[in-house]
Scaffold this motif. Structure first.
Motif, mmCIF file in Angstrom:
data_model
loop_
_atom_site.group_PDB
_atom_site.id
_atom_site.type_symbol
_atom_site.label_atom_id
_atom_site.label_comp_id
_atom_site.label_asym_id
_atom_site.label_seq_id
_atom_site.Cartn_x
_atom_site.Cartn_y
_atom_site.Cartn_z
ATOM 1 N N THR A 250 0.858 -1.185 0.000
ATOM 2 C CA THR A 250 0.000 0.000 0.000
ATOM 3 C C THR A 250 0.889 1.228 0.000
ATOM 4 O O THR A 250 2.091 1.158 0.270
ATOM 5 N N LEU A 251 0.286 2.345 -0.303
ATOM 6 C CA LEU A 251 1.025 3.593 -0.242
ATOM 7 C C LEU A 251 1.199 3.972 1.221
ATOM 8 O O LEU A 251 0.255 4.312 1.895
ATOM 9 N N ILE B 108 -1.737 9.484 -10.212
ATOM 10 C CA ILE B 108 -0.479 8.916 -9.723
ATOM 11 C C ILE B 108 0.687 9.751 -10.219
ATOM 12 O O ILE B 108 0.794 10.060 -11.411
ATOM 13 N N TRP C 38 5.630 2.908 -4.654
ATOM 14 C CA TRP C 38 4.640 1.953 -4.175
ATOM 15 C C TRP C 38 4.996 1.522 -2.762
ATOM 16 O O TRP C 38 5.928 0.755 -2.543
ATOM 17 N N SER D 257 8.349 0.159 -1.046
ATOM 18 C CA SER D 257 9.247 -0.372 -2.076
ATOM 19 C C SER D 257 10.053 0.763 -2.681
ATOM 20 O O SER D 257 9.882 1.936 -2.343
ATOM 21 N N VAL E 22 4.737 3.584 -8.531
ATOM 22 C CA VAL E 22 3.410 2.975 -8.558
ATOM 23 C C VAL E 22 3.079 2.488 -9.969
ATOM 24 O O VAL E 22 2.502 1.411 -10.153
ATOM 25 N N PHE F 277 4.596 -0.915 -10.541
ATOM 26 C CA PHE F 277 3.862 -1.962 -9.835
ATOM 27 C C PHE F 277 2.542 -2.253 -10.523
ATOM 28 O O PHE F 277 2.145 -3.423 -10.674
ATOM 29 N N ALA F 278 1.848 -1.196 -10.976
ATOM 30 C CA ALA F 278 0.580 -1.389 -11.665
ATOM 31 C C ALA F 278 0.771 -2.174 -12.957
ATOM 32 O O ALA F 278 -0.040 -3.046 -13.307
#
Length: 446
Positions: free
Chosen positions: A7-8, A97, A103, A106, A110, A113-114
């Protein structure tokens, strides 16, 4: 997926160009798995259905990508809503975003990851298609993909990998998709099969693979892409976990192939290329949830067990009477269940998480958690997939007409054929015209 980075989060991290580049490559590798799956499945069907089989995988690239951008990423990985689904308005249309927004904790953006998770979402419904070869409407299949990823895949991905998801919070271990991908797809295949029924001629007509070289090519592409699938699921390799996942993936796959071939030799007297390819895929499936939590020796054990179990399971369709055309249930459902449960025996507690399996002094605790995850995902996907397929069947019909099924879906649905036997080579076959081509097609189909 690794716990704690999904999660953020408020914690600051620094973007890593190395991890970002690695994850972009891993994402591309996972994308290659879908056309690889198309070749794997396409080689196993008869000549008259090759293009349809390829398209049933390929269309997932289009449908799932659009839905993922519009709302899928938000449903799967947005802020938790009661443990069963996620949502974040910034993820709708992937429009809110930032370019360098990381992300969670990490070191990758993002967007990266998406993109990585999108490739998982694409291949999962494509896996289902192998069970339905030769007999479903392409339009019905396309609609099923859209509905299924929305009400099954996106929520289950949140359960398993989204922080706050109820299986995530239960600490069910699924490193890269044993439950969310393989059990999910295998159970869905069974649910749809209960609606569409058997192929015409099942158990009576020979339905042999038309191109074993194509099967081997597809299996090789799957094996290659699976390193991105598994090793990439740690979202980097700063601590070596991704490297362990890579080695375990290779070890289990090799062991499963040998296990399948050994069973095949003892049972049927031959080492077949189809058995080698299927055994390798069974090993890839089984090690997917476990590759970050077991040792290489544990990976070998999981591979052998899965190879033998899946080889045994593919024969069940003839005994139980369900027509799983290309053994999605026997390989993906059984392999996914085996790999997920064997974590409860072989988890070392020293790699992905501190959870230990029974053989490493952890008792039955982790095995119990794995069992809950397996049973719940299996039942949810089975029931909802059956309902979706039944609804589609009532509204527009899920199955092609009898004439189209007998003559072949390629010509009926796509106005094309995979091979031209009527004179492409320009030799005597060309001079003898369409009659020879028609005869050759019938011979290959037989």
């Amino acid at each position: 997926m690794p716990p704690g980075i999904l999660t953020l989060a408020a914690e600051k991290a620094t973007l890593s160009p190395a991890n970002t580049g690695f994850m972009l490559i891993a994402s591309a590798l996972v994308m290659v798995m879908t056309p690889g799956l198309a070749f794997f499945y396409g080689g196993m069907v008869r000549v008259k259905s090759v293009l349809n089989m390829l398209m049933m995988s390929f269309i997932s690239l289009g449908i799932v990508t659009v839905l993922w951008v519009l709302y899928g990423f938000g449903l799967a990985f947005g802020t938790d809503q009661g443990g069963f689904i996620g949502w974040d308005g910034n993820f709708a249309g992937l429009s809110g975003i930032g370019l360098t927004q990381l992300w969670g904790t990490s070191t990758i953006p993002v967007y990266v990851f998406a993109a990585f998770q999108l490739m998982f979402a694409i291949i999962t419904p494509a896996l289902i298609s192998g069970a339905l070869a030769d007999r479903v409407k392409f339009t019905a299949w396309a609609l099923f993909i859209a509905l299924w990823v929305t009400v099954v895949y996106f929520p289950v991905a949140h359960w398993v990998w989204g922080e706050g998801g109820w299986l995530f919070e239960l600490e069910v271990i699924d490193f890269a998709g044993g439950t969310a991908v393989h059990i999910n797809a295998g159970a869905a295949a069974l649910g749809v099969l209960l609606v569409v029924g058997k192929r015409i001629g099942f158990k009576k007509d020979p339905m042999r693979p038309h191109s074993l070289p194509l099967v081997m090519l597809g299996a090789g592409l799957l094996w290659f892409g699976w390193f991105g699938f598994n090793a990439g699921s740690w979202l980097g390799n700063d601590d070596g976990v991704g490297a362990v996942a890579f080695v375990n993936t290779q070890a289990a796959t090799a062991a499963a192939m040998l296990g399948w071939l050994a069973y095949e030799k003892l049972r049927h007297g031959s080492f077949t290329t189809l058995g080698a390819a299927s055994g390798a895929v069974a090993g890839l499936v089984a090690i997917t949830p476990a590759c970050g939590s077991v040792s290489p020796l544990g990976a070998l054990a999981i591979g052998v067990i899965a190879g033998v179990l899946c080889a045994m399971a593919v024969n069940l369709k003839y005994k139980l009477g369900y027509d799983d055309s290309l053994d999605v249930i026997g390989v993906h459902l059984v392999g996914g269940v085996a790999g997920s449960l064997l974590i409860g025996l072989f988890a070392t507690g020293g790699v992905q998480s501190e959870a230990k399996g029974l053989f490493y002094g952890g008792g039955f605790s982790q095995l119990g958690k794995q069992t809950v995850g397996v049973v719940c995902v299996l039942l949810y996907s089975l029931v909802v997939s059956y309902v979706l397929a039944k609804a589609i069947d009532l509204v527009m019909g899920f199955r092609v007409g009898e004439d189209d099924e007998i003559s072949g879906i390629d010509q009926a649905a796509h106005a094309e054929t995979a091979y031209d036997f009527t004179g492409a080579g320009g030799g005597s076959a060309a001079r003898r015209g369409p009659a020879l081509g028609e005869a050759l097609t019938k011979k290959v189909d037989a």
